[in-house]
Write a protein that holds these residues in place. Structure first.
Motif, short mmCIF file in Angstrom:
data_model
loop_
_atom_site.label_atom_id
_atom_site.label_comp_id
_atom_site.label_asym_id
_atom_site.label_seq_id
_atom_site.Cartn_x
_atom_site.Cartn_y
_atom_site.Cartn_z
N ASN A 1 -50.15 21.78 62.16
CA ASN A 1 -50.07 23.10 62.76
C ASN A 1 -48.62 23.55 62.95
O ASN A 1 -48.33 24.75 62.94
N ILE A 2 -47.72 22.58 63.08
CA ILE A 2 -46.30 22.87 63.30
C ILE A 2 -45.50 22.74 62.01
O ILE A 2 -44.68 23.61 61.67
N PHE A 3 -45.73 21.65 61.28
CA PHE A 3 -44.89 21.33 60.11
C PHE A 3 -45.59 21.60 58.79
O PHE A 3 -45.04 21.28 57.74
N SER A 4 -46.78 22.17 58.82
CA SER A 4 -47.59 22.55 57.67
C SER A 4 -48.24 21.33 57.02
O SER A 4 -47.96 20.18 57.38
N THR A 5 -49.08 21.58 56.05
CA THR A 5 -49.74 20.49 55.33
C THR A 5 -48.89 19.98 54.17
O THR A 5 -49.26 19.01 53.51
N ASP A 6 -47.77 20.63 53.93
CA ASP A 6 -46.87 20.25 52.84
C ASP A 6 -46.02 19.06 53.27
O ASP A 6 -45.15 19.18 54.14
N GLN A 7 -46.24 17.91 52.65
CA GLN A 7 -45.53 16.71 53.08
C GLN A 7 -44.03 16.80 52.79
O GLN A 7 -43.24 16.10 53.43
N ALA A 8 -43.63 17.65 51.87
CA ALA A 8 -42.19 17.86 51.66
C ALA A 8 -41.57 18.49 52.90
O ALA A 8 -40.42 18.22 53.25
#
Length: 269
Positions: free
Chosen positions: A177-184
């Protein structure tokens, strides 16, 4: 001097891209003053630049600094599909833009644009440690990274977000929710991963507290900074609760004295 806009973001509340400059508490003239740039906590979804205690202003003034505090765009409230907000790297990009504004304008207010100390608590600690771990975000905003003299990170354990999520899968949805689902994005928000490939911009101070795991993550960041040839100081907050680190800042006898020393000695390189 409140609510000074440092940038404009489309669709964002202007309050979230503004900063405050706090008049020195003492009347003594000492200009230009180095800048203590404060970034608030609030779980990346709350908090405000106005959350400043008189004791913090006194600490900054007595340490010879001009205090600046900045807002940044916030993430949505977790579990509230109607709540507006952003994900990383918006938080870091905003603070980098605010630092650039300080470089360009703080001399007009008696500050030294070539001497900036970054300090943040909780979510703010993640932001300043990530920006200070390497030149990427600040250089992208046009900041001369030689002007960043030190970083003080007050009680955060998220120096390696991918590793933290791996160890705490139950928290994954909340952090997405904070850092997105993008692992990069997770890696780009992780000071430890940045510091592995970039030299930190100046001495670090890290306030440590909490359980064994939390302290181990904090100590690992201290050790990493040192391996990069940069001084790092650990400050043990003892049995303080997380909020004590913030509420007692500037007036306690555990955390404040070493922070004062850090500002007046380590940050003056």
């Amino acid at each position: 001097m409140r609510d000074i806009p440092y940038t404009v973001r489309a669709g964002a509340d202007p309050q979230l891209t503004s900063l405050d400059i706090h008049k020195p508490h003492a009347a003594t003239a000492c200009a230009p003053r180095p800048v203590l740039f404060w970034v608030h906590g609030g779980d990346w979804r709350g908090g405000d630049k106005g959350d400043i205690f008189e004791s913090m202003q006194v600490m900054a003034t007595e340490s010879g600094y001009l205090l600046v505090s900045a807002n940044y765009r916030l993430s949505p409230l977790f579990g509230d599909g109607m709540s507006p907000g952003v994900t990383w790297p918006a938080h870091g990009e905003d603070i980098a833009a605010a630092v650039r504004w300080v470089e360009q304008h703080i001399a007009e207010y008696g500050g030294d644009p070539t001497h900036i100390a970054l300090m943040g608590f909780s979510a703010g600690a993640q932001i300043v440690s990530t920006l200070g771990a390497g030149p990427g975000y600040l250089e992208a905003a046009g900041v001369d990274v030689n002007h960043i003299r030190c970083v003080a990170s007050l009680d955060i354990a998220l120096y390696d977000i991918p590793a933290y999520i791996l160890d705490h899968p139950e928290s994954r949805a909340e952090f997405e929710n904070i850092f997105s689902t993008d692992q990069a994005n997770w890696a780009s928000a992780s000071a430890a991963l940045i510091a592995q490939v970039s030299k930190p911009l100046g001495p670090f101070l890290i306030v440590m507290r909490g359980d064994t795991e939390r302290r181990a993550r904090q100590q690992a960041m201290i050790d990493l900074v040192r391996t990069r040839g940069v001084p790092a100081t650990g400050v043990d907050a003892g049995d303080y609760a997380h909020t004590d680190v913030f509420f007692l800042l500037g007036r306690d006898t555990v955390v404040t004295p070493p922070i004062r020393r850090f500002l007046t000695e380590d940050c003056r390189h």
